[in-house]
Design a protein around this motif. Structure first.
Motif, short mmCIF file in Angstrom:
data_model
loop_
_atom_site.label_atom_id
_atom_site.label_comp_id
_atom_site.label_asym_id
_atom_site.label_seq_id
_atom_site.Cartn_x
_atom_site.Cartn_y
_atom_site.Cartn_z
N MET A 1 0.84 -1.18 0.00
CA MET A 1 0.00 0.00 0.00
C MET A 1 0.89 1.24 0.00
SD MET A 1 -2.68 1.34 2.89
CE MET A 1 -1.47 1.81 4.10
N LYS A 2 0.54 2.21 -0.80
CA LYS A 2 1.23 3.50 -0.81
C LYS A 2 0.30 4.53 -0.20
CE LYS A 2 4.19 2.69 -4.75
NZ LYS A 2 4.69 3.21 -6.01
N ILE A 3 0.88 5.45 0.56
CA ILE A 3 0.09 6.50 1.21
C ILE A 3 0.92 7.78 1.23
CG2 ILE A 3 0.84 5.85 3.52
CD1 ILE A 3 -2.07 6.48 4.42
N SER A 4 0.27 8.91 1.12
CA SER A 4 0.99 10.18 1.05
C SER A 4 1.44 10.70 2.41
CB SER A 4 0.13 11.24 0.36
OG SER A 4 -1.03 11.50 1.14
N ALA A 5 0.84 10.24 3.48
CA ALA A 5 1.21 10.73 4.82
C ALA A 5 2.66 10.39 5.11
CB ALA A 5 0.29 10.12 5.88
N ARG A 6 3.40 11.35 5.61
CA ARG A 6 4.83 11.16 5.87
C ARG A 6 5.11 10.68 7.30
NH1 ARG A 6 5.31 10.42 1.17
NH2 ARG A 6 5.64 12.07 -0.30
N ASN A 7 4.18 10.90 8.20
CA ASN A 7 4.39 10.53 9.60
C ASN A 7 3.95 9.09 9.83
OD1 ASN A 7 5.29 13.16 10.20
ND2 ASN A 7 3.18 13.84 10.38
N GLN A 8 4.82 8.15 9.46
CA GLN A 8 4.53 6.73 9.61
C GLN A 8 5.54 6.14 10.59
OE1 GLN A 8 4.07 4.62 5.88
NE2 GLN A 8 3.60 6.52 4.82
N ILE A 9 5.03 5.47 11.61
CA ILE A 9 5.89 4.91 12.65
C ILE A 9 5.56 3.42 12.78
CG2 ILE A 9 6.56 5.02 15.07
CD1 ILE A 9 5.49 7.95 15.02
N GLY A 10 6.55 2.59 12.55
CA GLY A 10 6.36 1.15 12.66
C GLY A 10 6.36 0.69 14.11
N GLY A 11 5.58 -0.33 14.39
CA GLY A 11 5.52 -0.88 15.74
C GLY A 11 4.77 -2.20 15.76
N THR A 12 4.44 -2.64 16.96
CA THR A 12 3.75 -3.91 17.16
C THR A 12 2.53 -3.67 18.04
OG1 THR A 12 5.88 -5.04 17.08
CG2 THR A 12 4.04 -6.27 18.02
N VAL A 13 1.40 -4.26 17.68
CA VAL A 13 0.20 -4.15 18.50
C VAL A 13 0.48 -4.81 19.85
CG1 VAL A 13 -2.23 -4.76 18.74
CG2 VAL A 13 -1.34 -4.14 16.49
N SER A 14 0.34 -4.03 20.92
CA SER A 14 0.60 -4.58 22.25
C SER A 14 -0.68 -4.83 23.04
CB SER A 14 1.52 -3.65 23.05
OG SER A 14 0.95 -2.38 23.20
N LYS A 15 -1.77 -4.14 22.67
CA LYS A 15 -3.04 -4.33 23.38
C LYS A 15 -4.18 -3.78 22.54
CE LYS A 15 -4.26 -1.95 27.31
NZ LYS A 15 -4.19 -1.56 28.72
N ILE A 16 -5.33 -4.46 22.61
CA ILE A 16 -6.55 -3.98 21.97
C ILE A 16 -7.64 -3.99 23.02
CG2 ILE A 16 -8.28 -4.36 20.18
CD1 ILE A 16 -6.09 -5.90 18.61
N THR A 17 -8.20 -2.81 23.31
CA THR A 17 -9.27 -2.69 24.29
C THR A 17 -10.53 -2.28 23.56
OG1 THR A 17 -7.64 -1.98 25.93
CG2 THR A 17 -9.96 -1.60 26.45
N LYS A 18 -11.49 -3.20 23.48
CA LYS A 18 -12.73 -2.93 22.74
C LYS A 18 -13.77 -2.31 23.65
CE LYS A 18 -12.28 -6.24 19.04
NZ LYS A 18 -12.90 -7.31 18.27
N GLY A 19 -14.42 -1.26 23.14
CA GLY A 19 -15.55 -0.64 23.81
C GLY A 19 -16.82 -0.97 23.05
#
Length: 68
Positions: A1-19
């Protein structure tokens, strides 16, 4: 996927809290720094997000404020 936004930070999902309608997805970007995104539960399902999965936090803001 290509995207124009320049502020991209790679990481790992550490938690998902569903409401009721919104989930808070915590992304560990290293050195103990966590970015939290609020996205719909539907988006979590569509993206098939899971803890431990590599993702990118894409930050798009019209304003950045600095205060002292």
């Amino acid at each position: 996927m290509k995207i124009s936004a320049r502020n991209q930070i790679g990481g790992t999902v550490s938690k998902i809290t569903k409401g009721a309608t919104t989930s808070h997805v915590s992304i560990d970007i290293g050195d103990g720094t966590i970015i939290t995104a609020s996205i719909t539960n539907e988006a979590v399902a569509d993206l098939q997000l899971k803890v431990g999965e590599p993702v990118k936090a894409i930050i798009k803001a019209s304003d950045v404020m600095v205060a002292v």
